[in-house]
Design a protein around this motif. Structure first.
Motif: not given
Length: 351
Positions: A281, A284-285, A295-297, A330-334, A336
């Motif tokens: 990943v 940034t995640a 991480v933020w899923r 799926s995760v949050v990148g930029e 987060s």
């Protein structure tokens, strides 16, 4: 790499009584989680060399009269590089030419005699024995002429061998003799680097990972040419350790077009060793909850949930995860850093 701290917001009540969870979705970078091949990078420093090296010498010994090139000169095919004393060869050539002329004259006389005796035999005034003798003399004369022509070819070859010429476009890398020096047959005079192929040569510590390096891709960056990037493949790993340095020689052939002026340049190489598969990943995640990485899923309903993860290792701009998320998530990148549990998100460039 700095891990972003988790922004914990349990509930923020707006002036109208609504919470952030009830607010409009925020646009962030949403990254699909995929399992992909991983590489382990090894940094190396070496030099760019010619893959093919040519040692040039005189076939016969003698005194060198001139050497026309220096180390570093670039030459083309057929270019004269060095000359040796050819007085004896020239004399032998003159003698060979005289021998051919004499053999040609003898062959013509024998041919004329054979023609006369054959004519006399046909008219009945000659003998078979005389005709056979004339034919034998003609055959002998022709054999002598062929021998003389062979000697002439050898003499001409010997004269040509007193000049060393470049067999192809190349760069002179070493000069082993000087004018006036007497050298033996096949003693190296010059060494050329053929410009047909270049390779990067590295001295690498002997490690078990080298067993898997054959055919591995290598990214090259010449140290004196900022911005120039080349790609190579490992083609040879020396089977023995150099006792003087304790290192192993690794050679990688440069692929595609290359600048021949890079010959001899120092180069930094990055060996991309295969390391199985894993989940990567973007950095940034990655956030943190206390001392734990998370991480933020992104959930199916468009909200986010915090998920603890276990980090395998860090790579340039990426984080390799051992556990916590799976392919298909799926995760949050930029963006987060703006998340909290239950916040709704939509795909965007992030903030």
């Amino acid at each position: 790499m700095t891990v972003r701290p988790l922004l914990t917001v349990c509930a923020i009540v707006l002036g109208n009584g609504a919470s952030w969870a009830d607010d409009a979705p925020i646009a962030v970078e949403i990254v699909p989680v995929e399992e992909r091949p991983l590489t382990f990078e090894i940094k190396l420093t070496g030099t760019i060399a010619a893959q093919d090296s040519i040692d040039l010498s005189f076939p016969a010994g003698g005194r060198i009269t001139s050497i026309l090139v220096q180390a570093g000169d670039r030459v083309t095919g057929g270019y004269a590089l060095a000359r040796s004393d050819n007085v004896q060869q020239q004399q032998a050539l003159v003698q060979a030419l005289a021998g051919v002329e004499a053999a040609e004259a003898a062959e013509q006389q024998a041919a004329q005699a054979a023609t006369r005796t054959a004519g006399l035999l046909q008219r009945g005034v000659g003998t078979r024995a005389a005709a056979d003798a004339a034919d034998q003399a003609l055959a002998a004369a022709r054999g002598q002429l062929e021998s003389a022509l062979t000697s002439l070819r050898q003499a001409r070859r010997a004269v040509l061998d007193t000049v060393i010429r470049a067999p192809q476009t190349a760069v002179v890398t070493a000069r082993w003799a000087e004018p006036g020096q007497v050298v033996g047959a096949a003693q190296p005079i010059l060494t050329l680097a053929a410009l047909t192929r270049l390779e990067a040569v590295f001295q690498v510590p002997d490690t078990p990972q080298l067993e898997r390096a054959a055919g591995v891709r290598v990214s090259l960056a010449p140290l004196e040419r900022p911005g120039v990037e080349l790609t190579a493949r490992v083609t040879e790993i020396a089977p023995l350790v150099d006792p003087a340095t304790g290192s192993v020689t690794v050679r990688a052939t440069i692929e595609g077009p290359f600048d021949t002026s890079l010959l001899g340049a120092a180069v930094q190489g990055t060996l991309h060793m295969p390391a199985g598969t894993g989940i990567e990943v973007p950095w940034t995640a990655l956030s943190a909850a206390g001392q734990s990485p998370v991480v933020w899923r992104v959930e199916p309903d468009g909200t986010v949930a915090i998920v603890p993860v276990e980090i395998e290792r860090f790579a340039t701009g990426r984080v390799v995860l051992r556990s916590g998320v799976s392919p298909g998530d799926s995760v949050v990148g930029e963006g987060s850093q703006l998340m909290f549990p239950g916040r709704r998100v939509v795909p965007g460039k992030g903030r």
